[in-house]
Write a protein that holds these residues in place. Sequence first.
Motif, PDB file in Angstrom:
ATOM      1  N   ALA A  36       4.071  -7.561   3.407  1.00  0.00           N
ATOM      2  CA  ALA A  36       2.584  -7.310   3.424  1.00  0.00           C
ATOM      3  C   ALA A  36       1.816  -7.931   2.317  1.00  0.00           C
ATOM      4  O   ALA A  36       0.674  -8.560   2.386  1.00  0.00           O
ATOM      5  N   ARG A  39       1.339 -11.880   3.029  1.00  0.00           N
ATOM      6  CA  ARG A  39       0.313 -11.941   3.891  1.00  0.00           C
ATOM      7  C   ARG A  39      -1.031 -11.565   3.378  1.00  0.00           C
ATOM      8  O   ARG A  39      -2.003 -12.357   3.617  1.00  0.00           O
ATOM      9  N   ALA A  40      -1.356 -10.727   2.403  1.00  0.00           N
ATOM     10  CA  ALA A  40      -2.314 -10.620   1.740  1.00  0.00           C
ATOM     11  C   ALA A  40      -2.773 -11.637   1.083  1.00  0.00           C
ATOM     12  O   ALA A  40      -4.002 -12.028   1.045  1.00  0.00           O
ATOM     13  N   ASP A  43      -3.538 -14.530   3.874  1.00  0.00           N
ATOM     14  CA  ASP A  43      -4.176 -14.323   4.858  1.00  0.00           C
ATOM     15  C   ASP A  43      -5.677 -13.564   4.786  1.00  0.00           C
ATOM     16  O   ASP A  43      -6.788 -14.038   4.648  1.00  0.00           O
ATOM     17  N   GLU A  44      -5.346 -12.188   4.461  1.00  0.00           N
ATOM     18  CA  GLU A  44      -6.574 -11.391   4.456  1.00  0.00           C
ATOM     19  C   GLU A  44      -5.870 -10.233   3.968  1.00  0.00           C
ATOM     20  O   GLU A  44      -4.785  -9.783   3.809  1.00  0.00           O
ATOM     21  N   ARG A  46      -4.686  -6.351   3.222  1.00  0.00           N
ATOM     22  CA  ARG A  46      -3.745  -5.710   4.066  1.00  0.00           C
ATOM     23  C   ARG A  46      -3.801  -4.162   3.563  1.00  0.00           C
ATOM     24  O   ARG A  46      -3.856  -3.879   2.357  1.00  0.00           O
ATOM     25  N   THR A  47      -3.385  -3.270   4.369  1.00  0.00           N
ATOM     26  CA  THR A  47      -3.437  -1.982   3.944  1.00  0.00           C
ATOM     27  C   THR A  47      -2.035  -1.239   4.582  1.00  0.00           C
ATOM     28  O   THR A  47      -1.617  -1.626   5.930  1.00  0.00           O
ATOM     29  N   VAL A  48      -1.187  -0.818   3.877  1.00  0.00           N
ATOM     30  CA  VAL A  48       0.091   0.080   4.188  1.00  0.00           C
ATOM     31  C   VAL A  48       0.024   1.258   3.932  1.00  0.00           C
ATOM     32  O   VAL A  48      -0.115   1.674   2.736  1.00  0.00           O
ATOM     33  N   LEU A 188      -4.068  -5.869  -1.700  1.00  0.00           N
ATOM     34  CA  LEU A 188      -3.007  -5.077  -0.757  1.00  0.00           C
ATOM     35  C   LEU A 188      -3.315  -3.599  -1.173  1.00  0.00           C
ATOM     36  O   LEU A 188      -3.219  -3.112  -2.343  1.00  0.00           O
ATOM     37  N   SER A 216      -5.574  -4.878  10.307  1.00  0.00           N
ATOM     38  CA  SER A 216      -4.870  -5.000   9.231  1.00  0.00           C
ATOM     39  C   SER A 216      -4.126  -3.902   8.504  1.00  0.00           C
ATOM     40  O   SER A 216      -3.517  -3.930   7.111  1.00  0.00           O
ATOM     41  N   GLU A 218      -1.165  -1.221   8.388  1.00  0.00           N
ATOM     42  CA  GLU A 218       0.171  -0.784   9.176  1.00  0.00           C
ATOM     43  C   GLU A 218       0.576   0.482   8.677  1.00  0.00           C
ATOM     44  O   GLU A 218       0.416   0.806   7.357  1.00  0.00           O
TER      45      GLU A 218
END
Length: 840
Positions: A36, A39-40, A43-44, A46-48, A188, A216, A218
């Motif tokens: 994650a 990818r953050a 790309d853009e 992210r939130t986990v 993130l 965004s 997961e």
Amino acid sequence: TTRGGGGRGILDAVTPRITCRVLVGRETELGQLRDALKRARADEPRTVLVGGEAGVGKTRLVEEFGRIAEGEAARVLVGHCVELGEDGLPFAPFAAILRELLRASGAAVFSGYEQELARLLPELEPAGPAPALSDSRGHLFEAVSALVERAAAEGPLVLVVEDLHWADRSTRDLIRFLVRSVRRAGALLVGTYRSDELHRGHPLRAFLAELDRVRSVERLELDRLDRDGTAQILGHLLGHEAPASLVEDIHARAQGNPFFIEELASCADRPGCGLPDNVRDLLLARVDQLAEPAQRVLRIAAAGGNPIGHRLLAEVAGVPEVELEAALRAAVAAQLLVPDARGEAYEFRHALVREAVHDDLLPGEHTRLHARYAAAIEARPELVGAERAPAKIAHHWYQAHDHPRALTAALRAAAAAQQRYAYAEQSQLLDRVLALWDQVPDAADRAGMSHLDVLLAALDAAVDAGNLAQALGLNKTALAEIDPEAHPQLATRLLLRQAKLLVQLGKNDGRAALRRAHELSTLVSDGAKRAELMAKIAAQVAQTDRETGARLAQEAAELACRIGDPAAERCAAITTAYSDAKLISAERGLAGLARAEEIARATGDRQSQLCILINMSDLRYEVGDYAGSAQIAESGLADARRLGLARTNGVFLLGNLAEALVALGRFDEAEVRCAEAARLDPPGTYALLWLVQRAQVRLARGVPDQTVSRALAFLAKPYLKPAFRLPLQEIRIHAALAAGDLDTAVKAATAAVQQPQLADESRYGWPLLAAAARAAVSAGDPRLHELVRAAAGPMPAPYPAQRAYAAQVAAELAARPYPAWREAVAAWRADGQPYPLARA
């Protein structure tokens, strides 16, 4: 692993005595977080969202991820929600995050947003009167979002918000805004929450459902650890590999929750350790919040076991259905009980909650409830199922302290367990019968059998279950209860078993018991029984005296043939084949075992078939057919499990299989089989069947660990069979060489090569001599050099591996080593084992 959550949580008041600082069993989840972040960055944002029950290790996982992220030049900021309810301190985690950012970067990082952010961080308030601001939270949210994007522009940023289950509405709204508004790559957001806190009306439920629709975002749910995870934590906590029995006990009670594993491990050194007081108080805290009717139903359910069927619970509770359902609904809403998918039973969400509630029962309440359960199941066995009913009835009468009923119920349950090949359960039940015997005046009449009969049944069950130490004690008691001269057949059988148990436990070679057994066998009038006993005596004698064993086996075979008794013929055939393999050739032994296997198959004797497969796979290995050895060992494993002999014959097969896989160079597969054997907690010297193989693999891989020292500890036993003693001596030499301790290596090798009758054990003697030769050369010790050469002289080498070891020893000791090593390479190439070939 760690205790759950930051802030003042339900687990925070508890301080375990020992804590595992190594992350266990979370490689997949850690990989998801790292992915994650990757990818953050690219790309853009992210939130986990990391969920899991209290104590499952969410905080520890996030801490480990934060450490890794910081090592990769990311900035990690952490804030915690506080347990103050919906109207509590707003924005608490973001205030902590901003304060941490201020401390690390100074006030300049807030430039342009001081007035808005001062609502979260008062120390940002500029001097002088502040301009009027709208009351709308929009300005604040925009300021936080812009600050996050500014910080992410300087480098990867990880924002961690712990304990979202305690988040106030304002905090949830701000998180919702950030998830949708932050657009700069490199940010993130990680949130953690306790899934077991989310009752049906919990506000976080709707919040999570809403975020699930955002691309965004997961979810990452942390499950409890499996048995291997429990074993790893215990190994780290205790500083050594935990005994399998301890792992099984703690895993069954903690059910893979790392916090509870740590707490139970704190008293692991005390037999029969109950729940630590702090854990009991913690577990009962949520129970105490229920209304009294719900608490009463929970107490009744706790006495019934886990899971508990609805119909059985209703029968014992004896309250109107409406009241029962209301109480159960409250317990389910409080996350204490979980209904099964079919709605027919309930299970405590955690086994330790049931244990704590059950332990909290008053003495009279405890007795009354268990008596009710026993009577209910006796009247209607279908409430638990016909197969489970006998054991359940026995358990409840015993817990109700009704000794007469407990004794007879335990006997019935033991018989049912035997029919299912559940020997461990049968052994426990019969042990209970023996413990109750003197407390029931008419025990023999109630049981319909004598104390000796129960004793012998308990002995057989203990042996089949692999409880060797218990079996030896029962065997001695049984021998003391009979007159050997009046009952020679039974006495001979008991002496045979005593000899075998003494060897298996590493106490002595059992010769004295065997001599007495042979004397008494001549008094047995039944020819078939005498022949069978003679064959079994021969099999054990052959372990230490092959020629005498072969002679006795021949006498037994001739008697069995005259009588025409299949059981005696089968025993004699197995012993004769084993003796032939050692005295004549392995090929001769394999042919004899094939004939014995035909007899066993024809008579349906599956236990004898297992013994034959063990010997056949062993001999296949000796002649160099490693693939065939592995295949034969594998073929018997299912039967060993089915017959309830996994801890004994099954471990032999697993050991043979692992040994063959090591020879084939399939080390990973061998380690898996060793782990499978270790989980069975093999008794006595059975443990060496996997310990030796794993220790050899670890040494070969250059990563010796506690397995090696655990294996070598068996050398302190008063007696070990050569098949165990010689490999352990070889391991001791290799371990000393690996540690650079040449003095220990030379001393161990010098003692080992001077053993009498070393030449009689060429299969294990040659690897030992190869290790000793390596020690002699490494240390430059001329005396050891000559001792190895002298021991190698008379040593036979009839099979490929032995010839290869002989060539290797010659190469180690050669004055002109290069040509000798070429011969060793050729010999290993002919044998086919890749690891010793690579070394040569």
